[in-house]
Write a protein that holds these residues in place. Structure first.
Motif, mmCIF file in Angstrom:
data_model
loop_
_atom_site.group_PDB
_atom_site.id
_atom_site.type_symbol
_atom_site.label_atom_id
_atom_site.label_comp_id
_atom_site.label_asym_id
_atom_site.label_seq_id
_atom_site.Cartn_x
_atom_site.Cartn_y
_atom_site.Cartn_z
ATOM 1 N N GLU A 134 8.556 12.585 51.957
ATOM 2 C CA GLU A 134 7.833 11.310 51.870
ATOM 3 C C GLU A 134 6.363 11.438 51.504
ATOM 4 N N GLU A 135 5.740 12.578 51.834
ATOM 5 C CA GLU A 135 4.283 12.657 51.684
ATOM 6 C C GLU A 135 3.840 13.408 50.427
ATOM 7 N N GLY A 136 4.808 13.707 49.549
ATOM 8 C CA GLY A 136 4.447 14.405 48.303
ATOM 9 C C GLY A 136 3.785 15.750 48.554
ATOM 10 N N ILE A 137 4.380 16.515 49.443
ATOM 11 C CA ILE A 137 3.815 17.821 49.812
ATOM 12 C C ILE A 137 4.038 18.824 48.675
ATOM 13 N N ARG A 138 2.950 19.517 48.277
ATOM 14 C CA ARG A 138 3.044 20.523 47.207
ATOM 15 C C ARG A 138 3.199 21.929 47.781
ATOM 16 N N GLU A 139 2.541 22.149 48.925
ATOM 17 C CA GLU A 139 2.602 23.489 49.503
ATOM 18 C C GLU A 139 2.750 23.428 51.017
ATOM 19 N N VAL A 140 3.593 24.326 51.529
ATOM 20 C CA VAL A 140 3.760 24.464 52.970
ATOM 21 C C VAL A 140 3.375 25.897 53.338
ATOM 22 N N ILE A 141 2.320 26.036 54.153
ATOM 23 C CA ILE A 141 1.899 27.367 54.593
ATOM 24 C C ILE A 141 2.504 27.598 55.978
ATOM 25 N N VAL A 142 3.397 28.576 56.096
ATOM 26 C CA VAL A 142 4.042 28.785 57.394
ATOM 27 C C VAL A 142 3.232 29.787 58.219
ATOM 28 N N ALA A 143 2.361 29.253 59.084
ATOM 29 C CA ALA A 143 1.478 30.112 59.877
ATOM 30 C C ALA A 143 2.052 30.379 61.262
ATOM 31 N N THR A 144 3.364 30.621 61.329
ATOM 32 C CA THR A 144 3.931 31.079 62.601
ATOM 33 C C THR A 144 3.404 32.491 62.840
ATOM 34 N N ASN A 145 3.504 32.982 64.065
ATOM 35 C CA ASN A 145 2.984 34.320 64.374
ATOM 36 C C ASN A 145 3.672 35.406 63.549
ATOM 37 N N PRO A 146 2.950 36.482 63.248
ATOM 38 C CA PRO A 146 3.551 37.593 62.498
ATOM 39 C C PRO A 146 4.459 38.429 63.394
ATOM 40 N N SER A 147 5.451 37.780 64.020
ATOM 41 C CA SER A 147 6.413 38.453 64.895
ATOM 42 C C SER A 147 7.798 38.303 64.276
ATOM 43 N N ILE A 148 8.800 38.924 64.870
ATOM 44 C CA ILE A 148 10.156 38.790 64.332
ATOM 45 C C ILE A 148 10.576 37.318 64.341
ATOM 46 N N LEU A 155 11.330 32.155 57.276
ATOM 47 C CA LEU A 155 12.419 32.321 56.315
ATOM 48 C C LEU A 155 13.328 31.093 56.353
ATOM 49 N N TYR A 156 13.638 30.652 57.576
ATOM 50 C CA TYR A 156 14.502 29.474 57.751
ATOM 51 C C TYR A 156 13.885 28.261 57.067
ATOM 52 N N ILE A 157 12.564 28.085 57.264
ATOM 53 C CA ILE A 157 11.880 26.927 56.685
ATOM 54 C C ILE A 157 11.881 27.008 55.161
ATOM 55 N N SER A 158 11.647 28.223 54.648
ATOM 56 C CA SER A 158 11.604 28.351 53.179
ATOM 57 C C SER A 158 12.976 28.020 52.581
ATOM 58 N N ARG A 159 14.056 28.386 53.290
ATOM 59 C CA ARG A 159 15.409 28.041 52.800
ATOM 60 C C ARG A 159 15.671 26.550 52.913
ATOM 61 N N MET A 160 15.229 25.982 54.049
ATOM 62 C CA MET A 160 15.461 24.559 54.297
ATOM 63 C C MET A 160 14.771 23.701 53.228
ATOM 64 N N LEU A 161 13.629 24.182 52.736
ATOM 65 C CA LEU A 161 12.850 23.372 51.787
ATOM 66 C C LEU A 161 13.130 23.730 50.336
ATOM 67 N N LYS A 162 14.111 24.618 50.116
ATOM 68 C CA LYS A 162 14.415 25.118 48.763
ATOM 69 C C LYS A 162 14.715 23.970 47.800
ATOM 70 N N ARG A 163 15.416 22.967 48.281
ATOM 71 C CA ARG A 163 15.838 21.882 47.395
ATOM 72 C C ARG A 163 14.691 20.957 46.958
ATOM 73 N N TYR A 164 13.528 21.104 47.575
ATOM 74 C CA TYR A 164 12.371 20.278 47.193
ATOM 75 C C TYR A 164 11.404 21.126 46.363
ATOM 76 N N SER A 165 10.665 20.471 45.480
ATOM 77 C CA SER A 165 9.743 21.251 44.642
ATOM 78 C C SER A 165 8.450 21.503 45.427
ATOM 79 N N VAL A 166 8.546 22.392 46.407
ATOM 80 C CA VAL A 166 7.394 22.667 47.245
ATOM 81 C C VAL A 166 7.243 24.180 47.353
ATOM 82 N N LYS A 167 6.004 24.642 47.252
ATOM 83 C CA LYS A 167 5.731 26.069 47.367
ATOM 84 C C LYS A 167 5.658 26.402 48.853
#
Lengths: 199, 199
Positions: A134-148, A155-167
């Motif tokens: 809805e908000e025309g997001i161009r980029e999503v920076i996933v700043a979760t902790n650098p842990s497993i 990784l899950y988020i990047s797969r979930m958003l694959k279908r949208y044209s978002v970096k």
């Protein structure tokens, strides 16, 4: 420490439940409260109650808010179209303190952790997908902790958003400023070498 | 840290007034409160208020008490005739934790400090003299801190009690157990040598 002072003992136990507070610190804090002005202690107690009663989650991003929508979502001077995803509100304030980022946020309230039984449905992910749509997001920076768990969630988020044209990006991993190679773990050194940059 | 959350900021400022709590610790504690159950926070706040309202000073010795006379003064299993003088109630609890001392206490609520304008009339000394007279005290151990003010106060007390047949002592000064000579100041080393004991 008791000596017919169950109240003092009770306060000490409350302090001991706070992170990083052991027996000795709790004792010091308890005596500090005894030495405080009554007015001051009353105000402290009142603030504790109000914080818990009046601070909720922003309906849009999940950040802390005293009203429906948080200050950052309401701030028209911030850049739209970029979302920074954090695990907890505390992480958001740490990122804010760098002053580097001027986009919007999205707070997950956790990370994926199958061992603790935390799956995608327990995180603020549905609302994230809606926002990307809805908000025309161009980029999503996933700043979760650098842990497993943080990496898995990213990784899950990047797969979930694959279908949208978002970096979908992740903050760089490498040597912390002011650190000394001697004290850095090998995983971080590998990442730092992998991501090396021309001078 | 503010972001339209004056309440959060207020709680952070309250934590920062506690001893040994800086900006980072205060932030961690504030977020810990947000993560606590509402019931838990309510109980914490209530305990803070009650501690301040209901804990007063023992009429006899000046120790903390929830009633007129504190638990130690009321404890018939303790040895009469010996008084240990401390600056603050917190010191009393530290002495108690050693389990070494089984006599009674007397809390001064301060030390003589001419620079801060604290004279004998500001301390719980009048009551001390009365107790020495009335309770058949044989020995007074002056366990004020081994500082200039603590020493001065001890000297004052020993002079004040000169007219009564009471022994006034001071805990030994020397090397703390588990310490290393390398890190001990020269004043302590002098005291330790002066007070040397046969093996």
């Amino acid at each position: 420490m008791d000596y017919g002072l169950p109240l003092l003992k009770a306060l000490l136990e409350h302090f001991k439940k706070l992170p990083g507070v052991g027996e000795k610190t709790a004792r010091r804090l308890t005596f500090a409260v005894l030495a405080m002005e009554e007015e001051e202690v009353r105000d402290f107690a009142e603030t504790l109650l109000q914080v818990k009663e009046r601070i909720g989650s922003c309906r849009r991003c999940g950040n802390l808010a005293e009203s429906e929508i948080c200050e950052i979502c309401n701030d028209s001077s911030r850049t739209d179209g970029v979302l920074c995803i954090v695990e907890r509100p505390a992480d958001l304030y740490i990122l804010e303190s760098s002053g580097q980022y001027r986009g919007r946020y999205h707070v997950l309230h956790g990370v994926l952790s199958p061992l603790d039984g935390i799956g995608p449905e327990d995180l603020n992910l549905e609302r994230l997908e809606e926002r990307v749509k809805e908000e025309g997001i161009r980029e999503v920076i996933v700043a979760t902790n650098p842990s497993i768990e943080g990496d898995t969630t990213a990784l899950y988020i990047s797969r979930m958003l694959k279908r949208y044209s978002v970096k979908v990006t992740r903050p760089a991993r490498g040597l912390p400023l002011g650190s000394s190679l001697e004290y850095i773990d090998s995983g971080t050194i590998s990442k730092a070498l992998e991501g090396r940059e021309p001078i």
